[in-house]
Scaffold this motif. Structure first.
Motif, PDB file in Angstrom:
ATOM      1  N   GLY A 207      74.327 -39.133  89.576  1.00 32.26           N
ATOM      2  CA  GLY A 207      73.287 -38.698  90.510  1.00 32.26           C
ATOM      3  C   GLY A 207      73.272 -39.553  91.763  1.00 32.26           C
ATOM      4  O   GLY A 207      73.237 -40.776  91.701  1.00 32.26           O
ATOM      5  N   ARG A 208      73.290 -38.883  92.917  1.00 32.35           N
ATOM      6  CA  ARG A 208      73.332 -39.595  94.200  1.00 32.35           C
ATOM      7  C   ARG A 208      71.931 -39.926  94.715  1.00 32.35           C
ATOM      8  O   ARG A 208      71.795 -40.478  95.804  1.00 32.35           O
ATOM      9  CB  ARG A 208      74.077 -38.755  95.249  1.00 32.35           C
ATOM     10  N   GLY A 209      70.898 -39.582  93.948  1.00 28.60           N
ATOM     11  CA  GLY A 209      69.525 -39.867  94.396  1.00 28.60           C
ATOM     12  C   GLY A 209      69.130 -41.324  94.219  1.00 28.60           C
ATOM     13  O   GLY A 209      68.084 -41.746  94.687  1.00 28.60           O
ATOM     14  N   ALA A 211      69.545 -43.435  91.017  1.00 30.48           N
ATOM     15  CA  ALA A 211      69.668 -44.033  89.689  1.00 30.48           C
ATOM     16  C   ALA A 211      71.096 -43.947  89.134  1.00 30.48           C
ATOM     17  O   ALA A 211      71.467 -44.708  88.233  1.00 30.48           O
ATOM     18  CB  ALA A 211      68.692 -43.358  88.732  1.00 30.48           C
ATOM     19  N   ASP A 237      63.644 -34.756  99.199  1.00 29.05           N
ATOM     20  CA  ASP A 237      62.465 -35.430  99.742  1.00 29.05           C
ATOM     21  C   ASP A 237      62.859 -36.548 100.722  1.00 29.05           C
ATOM     22  O   ASP A 237      62.195 -36.765 101.724  1.00 29.05           O
ATOM     23  CB  ASP A 237      61.599 -35.993  98.610  1.00 29.05           C
ATOM     24  N   GLU A 238      63.920 -37.233 100.397  1.00 32.92           N
ATOM     25  CA  GLU A 238      64.528 -38.272 101.251  1.00 32.92           C
ATOM     26  C   GLU A 238      63.525 -39.077 102.088  1.00 32.92           C
ATOM     27  O   GLU A 238      63.394 -38.862 103.295  1.00 32.92           O
ATOM     28  CB  GLU A 238      65.576 -37.635 102.169  1.00 32.92           C
ATOM     29  N   PHE A 323      56.300 -40.769 100.053  1.00 31.11           N
ATOM     30  CA  PHE A 323      57.532 -41.335  99.474  1.00 31.11           C
ATOM     31  C   PHE A 323      57.551 -41.184  97.959  1.00 31.11           C
ATOM     32  O   PHE A 323      58.575 -40.873  97.350  1.00 31.11           O
ATOM     33  CB  PHE A 323      57.625 -42.815  99.882  1.00 31.11           C
ATOM     34  N   VAL A 324      56.387 -41.348  97.340  1.00 29.40           N
ATOM     35  CA  VAL A 324      56.321 -41.302  95.874  1.00 29.40           C
ATOM     36  C   VAL A 324      56.733 -39.925  95.342  1.00 29.40           C
ATOM     37  O   VAL A 324      57.213 -39.799  94.209  1.00 29.40           O
ATOM     38  CB  VAL A 324      54.923 -41.725  95.361  1.00 29.40           C
ATOM     39  N   GLY A 326      59.223 -38.328  95.974  1.00 29.12           N
ATOM     40  CA  GLY A 326      60.663 -38.278  95.698  1.00 29.12           C
ATOM     41  C   GLY A 326      60.953 -38.667  94.252  1.00 29.12           C
ATOM     42  O   GLY A 326      62.004 -38.331  93.707  1.00 29.12           O
ATOM     43  N   GLU A 327      60.023 -39.369  93.627  1.00 24.06           N
ATOM     44  CA  GLU A 327      60.186 -39.755  92.211  1.00 24.06           C
ATOM     45  C   GLU A 327      60.030 -38.480  91.385  1.00 24.06           C
ATOM     46  O   GLU A 327      59.126 -37.663  91.646  1.00 24.06           O
ATOM     47  CB  GLU A 327      59.112 -40.791  91.849  1.00 24.06           C
ATOM     48  N   GLU A 328      60.891 -38.320  90.388  1.00 21.24           N
ATOM     49  CA  GLU A 328      61.017 -36.992  89.783  1.00 21.24           C
ATOM     50  C   GLU A 328      59.732 -36.435  89.157  1.00 21.24           C
ATOM     51  O   GLU A 328      59.417 -35.262  89.339  1.00 21.24           O
ATOM     52  CB  GLU A 328      62.170 -36.954  88.781  1.00 21.24           C
ATOM     53  N   ASN A 363      69.680 -34.470  93.129  1.00 19.44           N
ATOM     54  CA  ASN A 363      69.652 -34.778  94.546  1.00 19.44           C
ATOM     55  C   ASN A 363      70.555 -33.793  95.328  1.00 19.44           C
ATOM     56  O   ASN A 363      71.464 -33.192  94.756  1.00 19.44           O
ATOM     57  CB  ASN A 363      70.163 -36.237  94.678  1.00 19.44           C
ATOM     58  N   THR A 366      74.282 -34.736  95.174  1.00 23.42           N
ATOM     59  CA  THR A 366      74.807 -34.493  93.827  1.00 23.42           C
ATOM     60  C   THR A 366      75.199 -33.020  93.707  1.00 23.42           C
ATOM     61  O   THR A 366      76.315 -32.679  93.295  1.00 23.42           O
ATOM     62  CB  THR A 366      73.737 -34.796  92.751  1.00 23.42           C
ATOM     63  N   ALA A 543      59.197 -46.451  89.185  1.00 22.58           N
ATOM     64  CA  ALA A 543      60.221 -47.224  89.897  1.00 22.58           C
ATOM     65  C   ALA A 543      59.819 -47.565  91.324  1.00 22.58           C
ATOM     66  O   ALA A 543      60.332 -48.534  91.882  1.00 22.58           O
ATOM     67  CB  ALA A 543      61.540 -46.453  89.890  1.00 22.58           C
TER      68      ALA A 543
HETATM   69  C1  LIG Z   1      59.814 -43.841  94.713  1.00 23.62           C
HETATM   70  C2  LIG Z   1      61.014 -43.014  94.460  1.00 23.62           C
HETATM   71  C3  LIG Z   1      61.469 -42.140  95.449  1.00 23.62           C
HETATM   72  C4  LIG Z   1      62.587 -41.359  95.222  1.00 23.62           C
HETATM   73  N1  LIG Z   1      63.016 -40.547  96.224  1.00 23.62           N
HETATM   74  C5  LIG Z   1      64.089 -39.753  96.012  1.00 23.62           C
HETATM   75  C6  LIG Z   1      64.535 -38.862  97.029  1.00 23.62           C
HETATM   76  O1  LIG Z   1      63.961 -38.787  98.100  1.00 23.62           O
HETATM   77  N2  LIG Z   1      65.611 -38.103  96.756  1.00 23.62           N
HETATM   78  C7  LIG Z   1      66.274 -38.147  95.557  1.00 23.62           C
HETATM   79  O2  LIG Z   1      67.215 -37.399  95.342  1.00 23.62           O
HETATM   80  N3  LIG Z   1      65.868 -38.992  94.595  1.00 23.62           N
HETATM   81  C8  LIG Z   1      64.808 -39.777  94.779  1.00 23.62           C
HETATM   82  N4  LIG Z   1      64.380 -40.599  93.780  1.00 23.62           N
HETATM   83  C9  LIG Z   1      65.082 -40.529  92.481  1.00 23.62           C
HETATM   84  C10 LIG Z   1      64.547 -39.373  91.655  1.00 23.62           C
HETATM   85  O3  LIG Z   1      63.448 -39.825  90.881  1.00 23.62           O
HETATM   86  C11 LIG Z   1      65.605 -38.815  90.697  1.00 23.62           C
HETATM   87  O4  LIG Z   1      66.158 -39.861  89.952  1.00 23.62           O
HETATM   88  C12 LIG Z   1      66.732 -38.072  91.401  1.00 23.62           C
HETATM   89  O5  LIG Z   1      66.249 -37.112  92.311  1.00 23.62           O
HETATM   90  C13 LIG Z   1      67.592 -37.372  90.364  1.00 23.62           C
HETATM   91  O6  LIG Z   1      68.675 -36.717  90.944  1.00 23.62           O
HETATM   92  P1  LIG Z   1      70.155 -37.257  90.746  1.00 23.62           P
HETATM   93  O7  LIG Z   1      70.367 -37.450  89.282  1.00 23.62           O
HETATM   94  O8  LIG Z   1      71.016 -36.190  91.304  1.00 23.62           O
HETATM   95  O9  LIG Z   1      70.249 -38.536  91.501  1.00 23.62           O
HETATM   96  C14 LIG Z   1      63.270 -41.425  93.981  1.00 23.62           C
HETATM   97  C15 LIG Z   1      62.818 -42.301  92.986  1.00 23.62           C
HETATM   98  C16 LIG Z   1      61.702 -43.099  93.231  1.00 23.62           C
HETATM   99  C17 LIG Z   1      61.257 -44.013  92.178  1.00 23.62           C
END
Ligand SMILES: Cc1cc2nc3c(=O)[nH]c(=O)nc-3n(C[C@H](O)[C@H](O)[C@H](O)COP(=O)(O)O)c2cc1C
Length: 577
Positions: A207-209, A211, A237-238, A323-324, A326-328, A363, A366, A543
């Motif tokens: 995942g490019r988001g 994690a 959400d970026e 911003f929050v 973006g957390e899933e 993301n 991804t 996170a």
């Molecule tokens: C505070 C916070 C903000 C996040 N913002 C984004 C975001 O803008 N875009 C994104 O893809 N993942 C973001 N993430 C990660 C997501 O929770 C999630 O892991 C991700 O979208 C999963 O997609 P992926 O497996 O393709 O990476 C954020 C996590 C946290 C804790």
């Protein structure tokens, strides 16, 4: 438009695009991502349209594309005369555009003083192979560098961005003409759910988001859930300061994301998808909505896609820029119309996500990788990158840097290559201090570690994280304390307030950082900062706050001397009295 029913119908669109290519028209590409428009690309477009009208020519086409990558030189215009190598012009304005039109398009003479490069990015592999020539293309002035001689382009590896600067994102046929939707057709026609998941798993796509969780594994969990309502979500959400990779992909190549979602839907058995995109990305939202409407018209979204009997549709949901969200788990709550608060996991979204149904959330980048994995196979995908980080990564490179832009490199590329070669090095007159990666959850890597390769594990060893791809270059005029304070203030403001460590811990850390930055702190404050960071990291709910301490910890790790020099009293015992 008759709906595309079969792969053969899809195939029929390709020659149509090739025929257009063979029409021997002059093509003028105006690069109109947000960066281009902000720099004046709209005025350039108007000027070029007027020139075509005034000259009464019908053998010149204007193609509006997304960002061409090197945002700092916008507005960019590429002129491709039939049989001649294209010329990219930089810093174009309406007046320059009019001159380029009369001298280059009509008069066939390149305007050397405005020219940036010969060739187009999509020609790069062929130009490198043929030492800067494309068979059948007449070479223009050698005084202008070939694109293969410019490190910004030559050292990149385009996969996710392979359509940038060439296709009109508002024209689905441009995408199909470059092989788009053939992977979806393959997945729907001839691949089982298990086979799709196996291919994605074998590719090593993570995942490019941020994690870096294996995408295929996430899909496998959701696929295993009993049949019924399931969802595929795209996280657009970026919110990281300095990050705009996903916006760039959505504005340049929206169908690659839609196609990735469609393949994910087939893999897990979902029939509904949502793209959660922040409303502050108006062009991305508009481009996505247009792309979705076109895909429906062409029978590539909706019922009985490509005559396969499979139904899937997508809607865009505009987030309000928290911003929050973006957390899933917060994103899913927000989509449900509730306050965007995170919740503890488990249950993980693959088991109970949106409206408690099995959900895959990925993301933008991804998902954009997925069609190419299906088209070219997992081995091809894994042929670049490192042992544990396969493929490429898109970075938005910003800050005190010569070439600000959006770049794509294989995992394992060193920071030195990204910053000093592709990025052209630090802004003139400054010295490199550090690179901040991973936004507010990330950390700084100081100048002496520029040999570090970018991959998920190595960056962590150095106290930073891959994050989603925002890379901010900082000169030696920046203070480490100010950097930590900026990100900590950001996290304090953006924290949802649900858990006490997140709400109170971030607030107290900001107060201490402000005191130190004002020269009123003492050694005990540094120790308190470290204690609080430890508590917040261990006990915050999600996170956002858990990782909000990272910029503080990494600046303390590498620039502790700055903190010590900034405090008014360095005697911890004295301070404690
Ligand atoms: C505070 C916070 C903000 C996040 N913002 C984004 C975001 O803008 N875009 C994104 O893809 N993942 C973001 N993430 C990660 C997501 O929770 C999630 O892991 C991700 O979208 C999963 O997609 P992926 O497996 O393709 O990476 C954020 C996590 C946290 C804790």
């Amino acid at each position: 438009m008759k709906k595309i029913q079969t792969t053969a119908d899809l195939e029929a669109v390709r020659p149509k695009m090739k025929q257009l290519d063979a029409q021997k028209k002059t093509k003028i590409y105006v690069h109109m991502g947000t960066c281009g428009i902000a720099s004046g690309a709209m005025e350039v477009l108007v000027s070029l349209r007027q020139s075509i009208k005034d000259a009464k020519v019908d053998d010149v086409s204007i193609i509006t594309t997304g960002c061409a990558g090197i945002c700092c030189r916008e507005p960019l215009v590429t002129v491709a005369l039939p049989g001649q190598e294209p010329i990219i012009y930089e810093y174009v304005d309406a007046k320059k555009a009019s001159r380029i039109f009369s001298e280059h398009v009509i008069g066939k003479q390149v305007v050397k003083e405005y020219a940036f490069a010969r060739g187009m990015e999509c020609q790069l592999p062929e130009r490198i192979k043929n030492h800067g020539n494309i068979p059948g293309e007449k070479s223009a002035s050698k005084e202008i560098p070939g694109i293969e001689d410019i490190p910004f382009f030559a050292l990149q590896h385009q996969r996710v961005m392979h359509n940038r600067g060439v296709i009109d994102p508002n024209n689905i046929e441009d995408y199909i003409g470059r092989g788009g939707y053939f992977s979806a057709a393959k997945a729907l026609d001839s691949m089982t759910s298990e086979k799709i998941i196996e291919e994605v798993l074998d590719s090593g796509l993570r995942g490019r988001g941020g994690a870096g969780f294996p995408t295929g594994l996430k899909w496998k969990f959701a696929a295993k859930e009993p049949e019924g309502v399931k969802y595929v979500l795209c996280n657009a959400d970026e919110g990281d300061p300095g990050a705009y990779m996903d916006r760039n992909v959505l504005e340049s190549d929206p169908h690659s994301v839609l196609e990735g979602m469609l393949i994910a839907a087939k893999a897990i058995g979902a029939h509904r998808g949502y793209i959660y995109c922040r409303a502050e990305y108006p062009l991305a939202v508009e481009t996505l909505n247009k792309a979705i409407r076109q895909a429906r018209t062409y029978g590539l979204l909706g019922d009985d896609i490509l005559g396969s009997g499979f139904d899937f549709d997508i809607s865009v949901y505009e987030g309000a820029g928290a911003f929050v969200c973006g957390e899933e788990t917060a994103l899913m709550r927000s989509l449900e119309g509730k306050r965007g608060n995170p919740r503890p996991r488990p249950p993980f979204p693959a088991h109970a996500g949106l409206w408690e149904k099995p959900t895959v959330l990925n993301n933008v980048e991804t998902l954009s990788n997925v069609p190419q994995i299906i088209a070219n196979g997992s081995k091809w995908f894994a042929s670049v990158g490192t042992e544990k980080s396969k493929g490429t990564k898109v970075f938005s490179i910003t800050g005190d840097l010569t070439n600000v832009g959006c770049v794509e490199v294989p995992f394992g590329t060193t920071l030195d290559t990204i910053v000093n070669k592709i990025g052209g090095g630090i802004t003139e007159g400054k010295h490199l201090k550090a690179v901040q990666l991973g936004g507010p959850s990330g950390g700084c890597i100081p100048a002496e570690h520029m040999d570090v390769p970018v991959d998920y594990e190595t960056l962590q060893q150095y106290g930073a994280i891959m994050g989603s791809g925002g890379l901010i270059v900082m000169g030696d005029d920046k203070s480490a304390i100010d950097i930590a304070k900026f990100f900590m203030e950001f996290c304090k403001d953006e924290a949802c307030g649900k858990c006490i460590p997140g709400r109170e811990g971030t607030k107290q850390m900001v107060e201490i950082l402000r005191t130190i930055a004002a020269g009123k702190g003492c050694a005990a404050d540094i120790a308190k900062l470290e204690d609080l960071a430890d508590v917040v990291q261990k006990t915050a709910l999600c996170a956002l706050c858990k990782t909000s301490v990272n910029p503080v910890m990494s600046t303390l790790r590498y620039f502790r001397n700055e903190y010590e020099a900034a405090v008014a009293c360095n005697d911890a015992k004295e301070c404690a009295k």
